[in-house]
Design an enzyme around this catalytic site. Structure first.
Site, PDB file in Angstrom:
ATOM      1  CG  ASP A   1      -0.373  -0.040   2.521  1.00 26.86           C
ATOM      2  OD1 ASP A   1       0.868  -0.148   2.610  1.00 26.86           O
ATOM      3  OD2 ASP A   1      -1.121   0.034   3.526  1.00 26.86           O
ATOM      4  CB  SER A   2       4.595   1.668  -0.118  1.00 28.14           C
ATOM      5  OG  SER A   2       4.777   0.525  -0.919  1.00 28.14           O
TER       6      SER A   2
ATOM      7  CD  GLU B   1       0.570  -1.529   7.947  1.00 29.46           C
ATOM      8  OE1 GLU B   1       0.176  -0.763   8.844  1.00 29.46           O
ATOM      9  OE2 GLU B   1       1.061  -1.126   6.881  1.00 29.46           O
TER      10      GLU B   1
ATOM     11  CE  LYS C   1       3.274  -5.819   3.819  1.00 29.87           C
ATOM     12  NZ  LYS C   1       2.681  -4.717   4.623  1.00 29.87           N
TER      13      LYS C   1
ATOM     14  CG  ASP D   1       0.436  -4.067   2.042  1.00 33.09           C
ATOM     15  OD1 ASP D   1       0.432  -4.890   2.977  1.00 33.09           O
ATOM     16  OD2 ASP D   1       1.272  -3.157   1.928  1.00 33.09           O
TER      17      ASP D   1
ATOM     18  CD  GLU E   1       7.942  -0.306   7.409  1.00 28.09           C
ATOM     19  OE1 GLU E   1       6.982  -1.024   7.081  1.00 28.09           O
ATOM     20  OE2 GLU E   1       8.110   0.839   6.941  1.00 28.09           O
TER      21      GLU E   1
HETATM   22  O1  KIV Z   1       3.556  -1.108   1.649  1.00 30.39           O
HETATM   23  C1  KIV Z   1       4.730  -1.508   1.643  1.00 30.39           C
HETATM   24  O2  KIV Z   1       5.502  -1.261   0.703  1.00 30.39           O
HETATM   25  C2  KIV Z   1       5.206  -2.272   2.789  1.00 30.39           C
HETATM   26  C3  KIV Z   1       6.673  -2.555   2.869  1.00 30.39           C
HETATM   27  C4  KIV Z   1       7.377  -1.352   3.307  1.00 30.39           C
HETATM   28  C5  KIV Z   1       6.961  -3.728   3.702  1.00 30.39           C
HETATM   29  O3  KIV Z   1       4.432  -2.629   3.624  1.00 30.39           O
END
Ligand code: KIV
Length: 275
Positions: free
Chosen positions: A44-45, A115, A113, A83, A182
């Site tokens: 989600d970056s 969090e 993924k 994500d 992280e």
């Molecule tokens: O969203 C992302 O790119 C991440 C990484 C920094 C692990 O969660």
């Protein structure tokens, strides 16, 4: 060979380090896949590095699906992890499973993924029960920046370090197949990695992790708004791109581009008969 949640776990048993990068589009995913990367995270970056938001909170399920589909078309052998964006798994277990399922069914990812630690173990269990591999994410979890008060290293005090280790054990027990750590002090990340049988994937967590991940724009010098201390820049594509764009602008202005070899021909007689 296709990388899967199982090959990730096997890599840990065989003490083989895992390499992951983020990607958000077809062409980049294809290049990474051809380079032999084990896993691609559609992070989600993307909210920051692709869409220009100041953090990841505005990213939607539709954004994630759009970019995951593009990556899935480009990558054949890498494990594709998508994500789960902010609020896609916070409002109930059913919604968490439904959204995880969408990233697999509609997006073409092979894992998701999310969090968070002990407070999201029920969601990790339910998603795993639906046969969807879950990668957990602890330490600096960007969706919680307002709680953390900014992008800060996590787990530095006795209490915070113990809480991180406990969370890591709990996400493993809930069925997570891997864990992103992280911005965690190196020695703590090593301790957590040794305590778990699933691989840890570090970003700003040192060499004691079982694998590493970086945001690709950071490691090739394409995103300059903010460069974290843990990033190693392998090439400065940003400078090269700006040079190429400037040369193109100059050549267009001076009539140097396009040349004969960039154009298509036609019989003169066709042109001559035009009126
Ligand atoms: O969203 C992302 O790119 C991440 C990484 C920094 C692990 O969660």
């Amino acid at each position: 060979m296709k990388n899967t949640a199982i090959t990730f776990k096997d890599a840990k048993k065989n003490r083989q380090k895992l390499s992951m990068l983020t990607a958000y589009d077809y062409s980049t995913a294809k290049l990474m896949d051809q380079s032999g990367i084990h896993g691609i995270l559609v992070g989600d970056s993307l909210g920051m590095v692709m869409l220009g938001y100041k953090d990841t909170l505005a990213v939607t399920m539709e954004d994630m699906l759009h970019h995951t589909r593009a990556v899935a078309r480009g990558a054949k052998n890498s494990l594709i992890v998508a994500d789960m964006p902010f609020l896609s798994y916070h409002t109930g277990i059913n919604e968490a499973v439904t959204n995880a399922g969408r990233l697999i069914k509609e997006g073409g990812a092979q894992a998701v993924k999310l969090e968070g630690g002990s407070s999201f173990c029920k969601e990790i269990e339910a998603i795993t029960r639906a046969s969807i591999p879950v990668m957990a994410h602890l330490g600096l979890t960007p969706q919680s920046i307002h709680t953390f008060g900014g992008f800060k290293v996590q787990g530095k005090t006795q209490e915070a370090a113990q809480a991180l280790l406990n969370d890591a054990r709990e996400v493993e027990a809930s069925g997570a197949f891997a864990l992103v750590l992280e911005c965690v002090p190196e020695k703590l990340a090593k301790k957590i990695s040794e305590a778990l049988s699933i691989p840890t994937i570090g970003i700003g967590a040192g060499a004691g992790c079982d694998g590493q991940i970086l945001v690709y724009q950071d490691m090739i010098g394409m995103y300059s708004d903010f460069t974290p201390k843990f990033v190693k820049q392998y090439i400065n594509v940003g400078t090269q791109m700006k040079q190429a764009f400037a040369s193109y602008i100059e050549e267009v202005q001076e009539g140097i581009f396009p040349q004969k070899e960039h154009t298509f021909s036609i019989e003169d007689s066709v042109i001559d008969q035009l009126y």
